[in-house]
Motif scaffolding. Sequence first.
Motif, PDB file in Angstrom:
ATOM      1  N   GLU A   1       0.808  -1.212   0.000  1.00 19.14           N
ATOM      2  CA  GLU A   1       0.000   0.000   0.000  1.00 19.14           C
ATOM      3  C   GLU A   1       0.846   1.269   0.000  1.00 19.14           C
ATOM      4  O   GLU A   1       0.494   2.258  -0.625  1.00 19.14           O
ATOM      5  N   PHE A   2       1.968   1.236   0.704  1.00 18.61           N
ATOM      6  CA  PHE A   2       2.726   2.467   0.909  1.00 18.61           C
ATOM      7  C   PHE A   2       4.024   2.545   0.107  1.00 18.61           C
ATOM      8  O   PHE A   2       4.633   3.604   0.051  1.00 18.61           O
ATOM      9  N   ILE A   3       4.459   1.427  -0.512  1.00 19.26           N
ATOM     10  CA  ILE A   3       5.721   1.474  -1.263  1.00 19.26           C
ATOM     11  C   ILE A   3       5.564   0.918  -2.664  1.00 19.26           C
ATOM     12  O   ILE A   3       5.851   1.600  -3.663  1.00 19.26           O
ATOM     13  N   ILE A   4       5.118  -0.331  -2.795  1.00 22.34           N
ATOM     14  CA  ILE A   4       5.182  -1.029  -4.078  1.00 22.34           C
ATOM     15  C   ILE A   4       4.257  -0.409  -5.108  1.00 22.34           C
ATOM     16  O   ILE A   4       4.649  -0.151  -6.252  1.00 22.34           O
ATOM     17  N   TYR A   5       2.984  -0.140  -4.739  1.00 24.55           N
ATOM     18  CA  TYR A   5       2.010   0.384  -5.697  1.00 24.55           C
ATOM     19  C   TYR A   5       1.830   1.890  -5.525  1.00 24.55           C
ATOM     20  O   TYR A   5       0.729   2.402  -5.355  1.00 24.55           O
ATOM     21  N   ARG A   6       2.928   2.604  -5.547  1.00 23.51           N
ATOM     22  CA  ARG A   6       2.933   4.064  -5.547  1.00 23.51           C
ATOM     23  C   ARG A   6       3.527   4.542  -6.858  1.00 23.51           C
ATOM     24  O   ARG A   6       4.301   3.835  -7.519  1.00 23.51           O
ATOM     25  N   GLU A   7       3.187   5.749  -7.233  1.00 22.86           N
ATOM     26  CA  GLU A   7       3.686   6.296  -8.492  1.00 22.86           C
ATOM     27  C   GLU A   7       5.214   6.381  -8.473  1.00 22.86           C
ATOM     28  O   GLU A   7       5.871   6.043  -9.445  1.00 22.86           O
ATOM     29  N   ASP A   8       5.773   6.842  -7.343  1.00 23.10           N
ATOM     30  CA  ASP A   8       7.220   6.938  -7.197  1.00 23.10           C
ATOM     31  C   ASP A   8       7.637   5.975  -6.097  1.00 23.10           C
ATOM     32  O   ASP A   8       7.615   6.297  -4.914  1.00 23.10           O
ATOM     33  N   ARG A   9       8.004   4.757  -6.482  1.00 26.09           N
ATOM     34  CA  ARG A   9       8.359   3.733  -5.500  1.00 26.09           C
ATOM     35  C   ARG A   9       9.588   4.127  -4.694  1.00 26.09           C
ATOM     36  O   ARG A   9       9.653   3.884  -3.486  1.00 26.09           O
ATOM     37  N   ILE A  10      10.582   4.689  -5.373  1.00 25.25           N
ATOM     38  CA  ILE A  10      11.836   5.012  -4.698  1.00 25.25           C
ATOM     39  C   ILE A  10      11.608   6.071  -3.629  1.00 25.25           C
ATOM     40  O   ILE A  10      12.107   5.961  -2.502  1.00 25.25           O
ATOM     41  N   GLU A  11      10.836   7.085  -3.953  1.00 25.20           N
ATOM     42  CA  GLU A  11      10.554   8.125  -2.972  1.00 25.20           C
ATOM     43  C   GLU A  11       9.735   7.559  -1.810  1.00 25.20           C
ATOM     44  O   GLU A  11       9.959   7.920  -0.651  1.00 25.20           O
ATOM     45  N   ALA A  12       8.788   6.678  -2.112  1.00 24.66           N
ATOM     46  CA  ALA A  12       8.000   6.055  -1.049  1.00 24.66           C
ATOM     47  C   ALA A  12       8.880   5.191  -0.148  1.00 24.66           C
ATOM     48  O   ALA A  12       8.709   5.161   1.077  1.00 24.66           O
ATOM     49  N   ALA A  13       9.830   4.480  -0.750  1.00 25.42           N
ATOM     50  CA  ALA A  13      10.736   3.662   0.062  1.00 25.42           C
ATOM     51  C   ALA A  13      11.605   4.539   0.952  1.00 25.42           C
ATOM     52  O   ALA A  13      11.863   4.195   2.119  1.00 25.42           O
ATOM     53  N   ARG A  14      12.056   5.661   0.432  1.00 19.94           N
ATOM     54  CA  ARG A  14      12.845   6.574   1.257  1.00 19.94           C
ATOM     55  C   ARG A  14      12.046   7.103   2.440  1.00 19.94           C
ATOM     56  O   ARG A  14      12.600   7.359   3.511  1.00 19.94           O
ATOM     57  N   ARG A  15      10.743   7.243   2.267  1.00 20.52           N
ATOM     58  CA  ARG A  15       9.911   7.780   3.332  1.00 20.52           C
ATOM     59  C   ARG A  15       9.555   6.724   4.375  1.00 20.52           C
ATOM     60  O   ARG A  15       9.584   7.004   5.584  1.00 20.52           O
ATOM     61  N   TRP A  16       9.211   5.518   3.936  1.00 21.08           N
ATOM     62  CA  TRP A  16       8.628   4.532   4.849  1.00 21.08           C
ATOM     63  C   TRP A  16       9.594   3.472   5.347  1.00 21.08           C
ATOM     64  O   TRP A  16       9.394   2.930   6.453  1.00 21.08           O
ATOM     65  N   MET A  17      10.609   3.136   4.598  1.00 22.96           N
ATOM     66  CA  MET A  17      11.498   2.074   5.057  1.00 22.96           C
ATOM     67  C   MET A  17      12.254   2.419   6.332  1.00 22.96           C
ATOM     68  O   MET A  17      12.460   1.549   7.183  1.00 22.96           O
ATOM     69  N   PRO A  18      12.696   3.664   6.550  1.00 24.17           N
ATOM     70  CA  PRO A  18      13.290   3.970   7.856  1.00 24.17           C
ATOM     71  C   PRO A  18      12.329   3.731   9.015  1.00 24.17           C
ATOM     72  O   PRO A  18      12.751   3.308  10.100  1.00 24.17           O
ATOM     73  N   ILE A  19      11.032   3.959   8.783  1.00 23.64           N
ATOM     74  CA  ILE A  19      10.049   3.697   9.834  1.00 23.64           C
ATOM     75  C   ILE A  19       9.934   2.200  10.100  1.00 23.64           C
ATOM     76  O   ILE A  19       9.882   1.753  11.258  1.00 23.64           O
ATOM     77  N   VAL A  20       9.902   1.418   9.027  1.00 15.79           N
ATOM     78  CA  VAL A  20       9.829  -0.041   9.189  1.00 15.79           C
ATOM     79  C   VAL A  20      11.040  -0.561   9.955  1.00 15.79           C
ATOM     80  O   VAL A  20      10.911  -1.367  10.893  1.00 15.79           O
TER      81      VAL A  20
END
Length: 524
Positions: A243-262
């Motif tokens: 929901e928050f990384i894979i199926y986003r328009e900009d996956r890389i930017e989403a990963a930069r935002r959410w992976m540190p939280i994970v």
Amino acid sequence: MLLHPPNPLECAQPHRYWRSGFGDRALAKPRLEKLTLDKDLDKLSLAEEASHHAMRKLSAPGLALLFLLLSMAFAASYVIGSRGAAIVIAAAAIAGYMAMNIGANDVTNNVGAAVGAKAMTMATALAIAAVFEIAGALSAGRKVTLTIEAGIVDGALVDPQTLIWVMMAALISSAAWINIATYSRAPVSTTHSIIGGIVGAGMIATDLSHINWWTLAGITASWSVSPLLGGVIAAAFLAFLKEFIIYREDRIEAARRWMPIVLGVTAGAFTAYVAVFALIQVATISISAGLLIGLLAGILCYLSSKPWIHRQSEGLDNRNQSLRKLFRMPLIFSAALLSFAHGANDVSNAIGPLSAIVSAVNGAVSAESARAPFWVLLIGALGISMGLVLYGPLLIRVVGEEITRLNPMRAFCVALATAVTVLLATEFGLPISSTHTAVGAVFGVGFFREWYIRHSRRRLEYVRKKTGREDFMGRAEANFAEVRRRRLVRRSHFLTIVAAWVITVPASALLSAVLYLILSGIFL
């Protein structure tokens, strides 16, 4: 007479020159000797390679035997001269053998997903698992040991000599069964094996009322709950990533935002558990203090991982393939966490009966308040790591590559969900099966993916934008057919594994009962 040098191609037929006369013979002889020398050297090389291959095959059993002898010597240094020293030394060797079988069969659930997802090499996986298995067993393995040692057969109602041979029969039978399963490339539950062995010998040796059926019922319930809980947690992690990384328009930017939280949440939860429960032998830390330590560790991990993820993601394309690089390090961390959890939980399968034998030999009653000696924990911890290094690669490939196809994102969810489930079970003193939990997590990921593809509005919109409205339905049907095919593969493996689980308990119980009859007839 031969008047010109022979053609090099004709050297392959030296018999022509041998039959041509005296002069030909003089020219042919050195070539014959050279060819014979080459053949002899080739034979020596082949013989050397064959001997090296044979030595490699013999090195693992040789090292295993050396570890068993060292376990006996280690136990002897603590019990020599005391009553029943010979029994304890023999039990230490059998417990070491059991621990090696656990390492060969059961530890594959910890790193199999990471190896199957190509996130780490086999050598790296073995090294990480060995180190964290030892750390988990030594720091957090004592509480579950008490459940195996005293929670199944009531030591207060059983004669110490009877208890000794019940535990001895359980150790031998469960170790033998796991060895057979490993040789057959079948990942089975080592917890099933040891508990089935204790129950089988206990039913023959004592009255049925001496078995703690309520405790056994709770353990059995945990076997059913653990795969469900592992599947739910794994599905929840995968849902978050999709929901928050894979199926986003900009996956890389989403990963930069959410992976540190994970990563921060994962590190915080792990640190809190270690502070409150795993370090209880060193210091007593309250729940509130442990949660505060975990919160600080999570924040520190969040702050430190944020620039690291940004550096790793520079220059990556906006596609799922690029996310594999970002998930490699979190997956390694999850595998380490799972190895720690497995060492804390499943070391009891090897040393719980040994601890009960030590208590019974000393005339003490095995009880929930007993404490497993440190040297007993050490034999179990080192034995698990030894079995993993020597014999683990076989089933690591089976679990990581043959049950289902994994990518780093799915493998991360499987590993982290399995670790969290096993850690929770360890705190409640339930010796659950990590095999059940890992397989449940894999199936949780698979079933969630099937549901998500059919029902997720975010994914449908994403695919619609990528493919266009004209061929959207065809692409969706093709994707669903592929997912359905993979689901069937998972179910076929699942049925095979469940069949092995079903056979494990009665097989180990029956073998243990027969062994107890033999042992008791000889020594009692």
